[in-house]
Design a protein around this motif. Structure first.
Motif, PDB file in Angstrom:
ATOM      1  N   LEU A  48      46.693  51.374  31.702  1.00  0.00           N
ATOM      2  CA  LEU A  48      47.287  50.451  32.652  1.00  0.00           C
ATOM      3  C   LEU A  48      48.684  50.913  33.039  1.00  0.00           C
ATOM      4  O   LEU A  48      49.331  51.653  32.317  1.00  0.00           O
ATOM      5  CB  LEU A  48      47.342  49.053  32.044  1.00  0.00           C
ATOM      6  CG  LEU A  48      45.995  48.419  31.684  1.00  0.00           C
ATOM      7  CD1 LEU A  48      46.216  47.070  31.027  1.00  0.00           C
ATOM      8  CD2 LEU A  48      45.105  48.270  32.904  1.00  0.00           C
ATOM      9  N   GLY A  49      49.143  50.448  34.206  1.00  0.00           N
ATOM     10  CA  GLY A  49      50.471  50.799  34.668  1.00  0.00           C
ATOM     11  C   GLY A  49      51.544  50.308  33.713  1.00  0.00           C
ATOM     12  O   GLY A  49      51.359  49.330  32.981  1.00  0.00           O
ATOM     13  N   PHE A  50      52.705  50.952  33.760  1.00  0.00           N
ATOM     14  CA  PHE A  50      53.801  50.632  32.857  1.00  0.00           C
ATOM     15  C   PHE A  50      54.237  49.176  33.018  1.00  0.00           C
ATOM     16  O   PHE A  50      54.344  48.427  32.045  1.00  0.00           O
ATOM     17  CB  PHE A  50      54.971  51.579  33.162  1.00  0.00           C
ATOM     18  CG  PHE A  50      56.148  51.406  32.248  1.00  0.00           C
ATOM     19  CD1 PHE A  50      56.226  52.106  31.056  1.00  0.00           C
ATOM     20  CD2 PHE A  50      57.195  50.557  32.591  1.00  0.00           C
ATOM     21  CE1 PHE A  50      57.319  51.961  30.211  1.00  0.00           C
ATOM     22  CE2 PHE A  50      58.290  50.400  31.760  1.00  0.00           C
ATOM     23  CZ  PHE A  50      58.345  51.110  30.565  1.00  0.00           C
ATOM     24  N   GLY A  51      54.478  48.768  34.259  1.00  0.00           N
ATOM     25  CA  GLY A  51      54.941  47.410  34.499  1.00  0.00           C
ATOM     26  C   GLY A  51      53.910  46.369  34.124  1.00  0.00           C
ATOM     27  O   GLY A  51      54.241  45.312  33.572  1.00  0.00           O
ATOM     28  N   THR A  52      52.632  46.638  34.414  1.00  0.00           N
ATOM     29  CA  THR A  52      51.564  45.695  34.090  1.00  0.00           C
ATOM     30  C   THR A  52      51.464  45.480  32.587  1.00  0.00           C
ATOM     31  O   THR A  52      51.376  44.345  32.103  1.00  0.00           O
ATOM     32  CB  THR A  52      50.215  46.211  34.624  1.00  0.00           C
ATOM     33  OG1 THR A  52      50.309  46.388  36.038  1.00  0.00           O
ATOM     34  CG2 THR A  52      49.093  45.240  34.307  1.00  0.00           C
ATOM     35  N   THR A  53      51.498  46.568  31.839  1.00  0.00           N
ATOM     36  CA  THR A  53      51.403  46.467  30.377  1.00  0.00           C
ATOM     37  C   THR A  53      52.629  45.771  29.801  1.00  0.00           C
ATOM     38  O   THR A  53      52.522  44.942  28.898  1.00  0.00           O
ATOM     39  CB  THR A  53      51.260  47.866  29.763  1.00  0.00           C
ATOM     40  OG1 THR A  53      50.153  48.536  30.353  1.00  0.00           O
ATOM     41  CG2 THR A  53      51.039  47.781  28.260  1.00  0.00           C
ATOM     42  N   LEU A  54      53.798  46.102  30.329  1.00  0.00           N
ATOM     43  CA  LEU A  54      55.030  45.492  29.839  1.00  0.00           C
ATOM     44  C   LEU A  54      55.021  43.984  30.075  1.00  0.00           C
ATOM     45  O   LEU A  54      55.373  43.194  29.185  1.00  0.00           O
ATOM     46  CB  LEU A  54      56.229  46.132  30.536  1.00  0.00           C
ATOM     47  CG  LEU A  54      57.621  45.650  30.111  1.00  0.00           C
ATOM     48  CD1 LEU A  54      57.842  45.926  28.632  1.00  0.00           C
ATOM     49  CD2 LEU A  54      58.696  46.331  30.953  1.00  0.00           C
ATOM     50  N   ALA A  69      50.225  64.442  30.592  1.00  0.00           N
ATOM     51  CA  ALA A  69      49.937  64.621  32.011  1.00  0.00           C
ATOM     52  C   ALA A  69      49.222  63.418  32.604  1.00  0.00           C
ATOM     53  O   ALA A  69      49.399  63.100  33.782  1.00  0.00           O
ATOM     54  CB  ALA A  69      49.089  65.881  32.206  1.00  0.00           C
ATOM     55  N   GLU A  70      48.407  62.725  31.818  1.00  0.00           N
ATOM     56  CA  GLU A  70      47.629  61.599  32.317  1.00  0.00           C
ATOM     57  C   GLU A  70      48.372  60.273  32.225  1.00  0.00           C
ATOM     58  O   GLU A  70      47.875  59.251  32.691  1.00  0.00           O
ATOM     59  CB  GLU A  70      46.315  61.498  31.532  1.00  0.00           C
ATOM     60  CG  GLU A  70      45.373  62.671  31.760  1.00  0.00           C
ATOM     61  CD  GLU A  70      44.134  62.593  30.896  1.00  0.00           C
ATOM     62  OE1 GLU A  70      43.991  61.589  30.161  1.00  0.00           O
ATOM     63  OE2 GLU A  70      43.324  63.519  30.957  1.00  0.00           O
ATOM     64  N   SER A  71      49.548  60.249  31.642  1.00  0.00           N
ATOM     65  CA  SER A  71      50.289  59.004  31.504  1.00  0.00           C
ATOM     66  C   SER A  71      50.799  58.530  32.864  1.00  0.00           C
ATOM     67  O   SER A  71      51.360  59.317  33.623  1.00  0.00           O
ATOM     68  CB  SER A  71      51.474  59.183  30.553  1.00  0.00           C
ATOM     69  OG  SER A  71      51.020  59.426  29.240  1.00  0.00           O
ATOM     70  N   PRO A  72      50.619  57.238  33.187  1.00  0.00           N
ATOM     71  CA  PRO A  72      51.142  56.707  34.454  1.00  0.00           C
ATOM     72  C   PRO A  72      52.663  56.760  34.481  1.00  0.00           C
ATOM     73  O   PRO A  72      53.308  56.900  33.435  1.00  0.00           O
ATOM     74  CB  PRO A  72      50.634  55.258  34.452  1.00  0.00           C
ATOM     75  CG  PRO A  72      49.520  55.224  33.466  1.00  0.00           C
ATOM     76  CD  PRO A  72      49.868  56.249  32.430  1.00  0.00           C
ATOM     77  N   PRO A  73      53.262  56.622  35.664  1.00  0.00           N
ATOM     78  CA  PRO A  73      54.733  56.628  35.763  1.00  0.00           C
ATOM     79  C   PRO A  73      55.355  55.553  34.886  1.00  0.00           C
ATOM     80  O   PRO A  73      54.867  54.434  34.810  1.00  0.00           O
ATOM     81  CB  PRO A  73      54.966  56.332  37.259  1.00  0.00           C
ATOM     82  CG  PRO A  73      53.729  56.818  37.944  1.00  0.00           C
ATOM     83  CD  PRO A  73      52.614  56.541  36.983  1.00  0.00           C
ATOM     84  N   GLY A  74      56.442  55.919  34.240  1.00  0.00           N
ATOM     85  CA  GLY A  74      57.152  54.999  33.361  1.00  0.00           C
ATOM     86  C   GLY A  74      56.972  55.332  31.904  1.00  0.00           C
ATOM     87  O   GLY A  74      57.917  55.244  31.113  1.00  0.00           O
ATOM     88  N   TYR A  75      55.786  55.750  31.525  1.00  0.00           N
ATOM     89  CA  TYR A  75      55.515  56.053  30.123  1.00  0.00           C
ATOM     90  C   TYR A  75      56.243  57.317  29.678  1.00  0.00           C
ATOM     91  O   TYR A  75      56.853  57.350  28.606  1.00  0.00           O
ATOM     92  CB  TYR A  75      54.010  56.215  29.895  1.00  0.00           C
ATOM     93  CG  TYR A  75      53.257  54.918  29.890  1.00  0.00           C
ATOM     94  CD1 TYR A  75      53.132  54.164  28.723  1.00  0.00           C
ATOM     95  CD2 TYR A  75      52.650  54.429  31.049  1.00  0.00           C
ATOM     96  CE1 TYR A  75      52.441  52.966  28.713  1.00  0.00           C
ATOM     97  CE2 TYR A  75      51.960  53.234  31.052  1.00  0.00           C
ATOM     98  CZ  TYR A  75      51.856  52.510  29.879  1.00  0.00           C
ATOM     99  OH  TYR A  75      51.174  51.311  29.860  1.00  0.00           O
ATOM    100  N   LEU A  76      56.165  58.348  30.479  1.00  0.00           N
ATOM    101  CA  LEU A  76      56.836  59.601  30.129  1.00  0.00           C
ATOM    102  C   LEU A  76      58.343  59.412  30.111  1.00  0.00           C
ATOM    103  O   LEU A  76      59.043  59.941  29.247  1.00  0.00           O
ATOM    104  CB  LEU A  76      56.444  60.703  31.114  1.00  0.00           C
ATOM    105  CG  LEU A  76      56.998  62.105  30.818  1.00  0.00           C
ATOM    106  CD1 LEU A  76      56.534  62.583  29.447  1.00  0.00           C
ATOM    107  CD2 LEU A  76      56.562  63.087  31.898  1.00  0.00           C
TER     108      LEU A  76
END
Length: 279
Positions: A11-17, A220-227
């Motif tokens: 899931l996206g960074f913001g959604t999970t947060l 490489a597969e991590s959505p934006p925000g996680y890295l």
């Protein structure tokens, strides 16, 4: 199709947060700076009475001294360290599926770590007075270390989980030894020994069949925000030792207790690691 399945799993960074965070957690984190500031508003004589005198310790001063600061610079430095380390550790735990670990460790450090740090300092009898929150902050640095390892493990699907986290602890010891200045034979030996242990441990991990390719593909597969969060945690992990272990420990007529800082890091990491292994 493959892309759709991957986005469903990661899931996206913001959604999970948004889904995992809570106002309760935020309230706990924000409450501590308010307590430290409130204590600092007390008259200087009252604050000094709660500092820990090694020659005349009490249970009250063994605990309360960690929340006492006698000047603005000392308070600001500890508040800044707390503001960087604790929210980052929280996010790493939250997005690394370890929120329960944070919820147990965060209050436990506030309640128990002051007694542990004071007690271990009293082993060395000397004429000194101790105060300040930095030892507890270093406990949260230990939490950050394990949280960062767990976050990397969760994002890259590395096998083994937290039982391999001690390799991160020894990297932290090497970073602390490297931060000490001027360099000495003792600090160089500690850094070399820590890195040697890390190398031996890394070889064991590879023998367990954890190829670096899985690590790279997971990043490489991590959505934006996680890295980016991982990068912030990594910068704090390698950078904060240079703040907590200054080249000149004699500052403003006081001495930075490097022993307490190292104890805080070790006790913080070991206690959380033990909890993870036994929970």
């Amino acid at each position: 199709m493959a892309s759709g399945r991957r986005s469903a799993i990661r899931l996206g960074f913001g959604t999970t947060l948004h889904a995992r965070s809570s106002l309760f957690d935020a309230g706990l984190i924000v409450a501590v700076p308010f307590v430290l500031i409130a204590v600092f508003t007390l008259p200087a004589g009252v604050r000094e009475s709660y500092a820990l005198e090694y020659t005349d310790p009490t249970l009250v001063t063994m605990y309360a001294s960690h929340f006492v600061h006698l000047n603005v610079q000392h308070l600001a430095a500890n508040l800044a360290g707390y503001a960087f380390l604790v929210p980052t550790a929280y996010l790493l735990c939250l997005l690394g599926d370890r929120r329960r670990t944070f919820r147990v460790a965060f209050p436990a450090f506030l309640l128990a770590l002051p007694f542990g740090l004071s007690g271990l300092n009293l082993v060395f009898f000397r004429q000194a007075v101790a105060y300040g929150f930095s030892g507890v902050v270093m406990g949260y640095f230990g939490l950050l270390t394990l949280s960062l390892f767990g976050y990397a493990e969760s994002r890259t699907n590395l096998a083994g989980g937290d039982r391999h986290a001690p390799v991160a602890f020894f990297v932290g010891i090497a970073a602390i030894a490297g931060a000490l200045a001027p360099a000495s034979r003792a600090s160089a030996a500690v850094a070399a020994a820590s890195l040697l242990l890390c190398g031996l441990y890394a070889r064991t991990l590879l023998d367990l069949g954890v190829p670096l390719a899985r690590f790279r593909s997971g990043l490489a597969e991590s959505p934006p925000g996680y890295l980016e969060l991982g990068a912030v945690g990594t910068l704090l992990f390698f950078g904060y030792p240079f703040i907590a272990f200054p080249a000149d420990p004699f500052q403003g007529g006081t001495v930075v207790n490097l022993y307490t800082h190292l104890l805080g890091y070790a006790l913080g990491f070991i206690s959380v690691y033990t909890f993870r292994m036994t929970a």
